[in-house]
Design an enzyme around this catalytic site. Sequence first.
Site, PDB file in Angstrom:
ATOM      1  N   ASP A  86      83.616  23.519  21.009  1.00  0.00           N
ATOM      2  CA  ASP A  86      84.407  24.665  21.439  1.00  0.00           C
ATOM      3  C   ASP A  86      83.806  25.234  22.712  1.00  0.00           C
ATOM      4  O   ASP A  86      82.586  25.443  22.809  1.00  0.00           O
ATOM      5  CB  ASP A  86      84.443  25.741  20.351  1.00  0.00           C
ATOM      6  CG  ASP A  86      85.435  25.408  19.241  1.00  0.00           C
ATOM      7  OD1 ASP A  86      85.994  24.298  19.265  1.00  0.00           O
ATOM      8  OD2 ASP A  86      85.647  26.261  18.357  1.00  0.00           O
ATOM      9  N   HIS A 117      79.241  24.413  19.189  1.00  0.00           N
ATOM     10  CA  HIS A 117      79.538  25.243  20.352  1.00  0.00           C
ATOM     11  C   HIS A 117      78.661  24.819  21.529  1.00  0.00           C
ATOM     12  O   HIS A 117      77.439  24.711  21.386  1.00  0.00           O
ATOM     13  CB  HIS A 117      79.319  26.726  20.027  1.00  0.00           C
ATOM     14  CG  HIS A 117      80.392  27.299  19.153  1.00  0.00           C
ATOM     15  ND1 HIS A 117      80.358  27.207  17.783  1.00  0.00           N
ATOM     16  CD2 HIS A 117      81.539  27.956  19.467  1.00  0.00           C
ATOM     17  CE1 HIS A 117      81.440  27.790  17.275  1.00  0.00           C
ATOM     18  NE2 HIS A 117      82.168  28.253  18.274  1.00  0.00           N
TER      19      HIS A 117
END
Length: 300
Positions: free
Chosen positions: A115, A263
């Site tokens: 992400d 992430h």
Amino acid sequence: ASFLHIFTETCMQKGGFFVHKMRIIAPVILLLTILSFPLILHFNRTKKEYAVYVNEIETGNSIMVNGNMVYRWGLKRNKDGKPPEVGTKEVTMLHKYGGKYIGDTSEKKIYLTFDEGYEQGYTEKILNVLRDNDVKAVFFVTGPYLDKNPELIRRMVEEGHEVGNHTVNHYSLPTKSATIVEKEILELDRVFYEKYGKHMRMLRPPRGEYDEKTLKIAKDLNHTCILWSFAYRDWLVDKQKGADHAYKMIMDHVHNGAVLLLHAVSKDNADALDRVIKDIKQQGYTFGTPDELMNVSVGR
């Protein structure tokens, strides 16, 4: 009224001047108490909702909001190669519209997804590691990320990775109207297509929050909703715990068909990634491509 009467009578015993003042002040205090009560309830509710969001490793976080069921993706991680436990109603609704969170659990295949809400300086290193290990990943990007990082996006495209849709503004989509949800998805896809000549195929709803409206709109716009079967609190850039911690968190929870959510703002992830990939391969796993993830049968 009885409370005010008792309060005022008590004050009368203290003298006329005091009584006069309290007859003015007491109603004001009571009024402020009544007016502040809804505000206190709001803050308590907000605190509880936020607590639910940050605890992403638990199931059963979905809630009813104004008559609309809002599904909040969560899971309970398992070790020893076992897939996570997930909420039945969350999965049922996800599968109804072709969404996925895991690959084929009969195959030793892993899918890497990242992400990208903003750039912290680690994506170049992540891309280098993926290139050197011949692994393809999905990068879910927001509007600001797409706008501010053209060189990184270009690398993702040219090196065979998938650029996924994480919406323009990273809103919680169930809280928005159908018109806004459609715009959040289409606008990012439009800009990406104009710059790179490809359409986005995958949607990761911000915060893992979705409802039936969101899933239907995504499907109608030719986007497959992709969630995850592994995640951990790696996005807190000021609370990184070192590459060894990231390595252990990932390796302890590897399982067949795993869709790993990492992430890219995490220094720990970037530093651990090369060792993670090499050791996962050594355990007999292969890394699936974005195309293979798209082709996984729903319900596996």
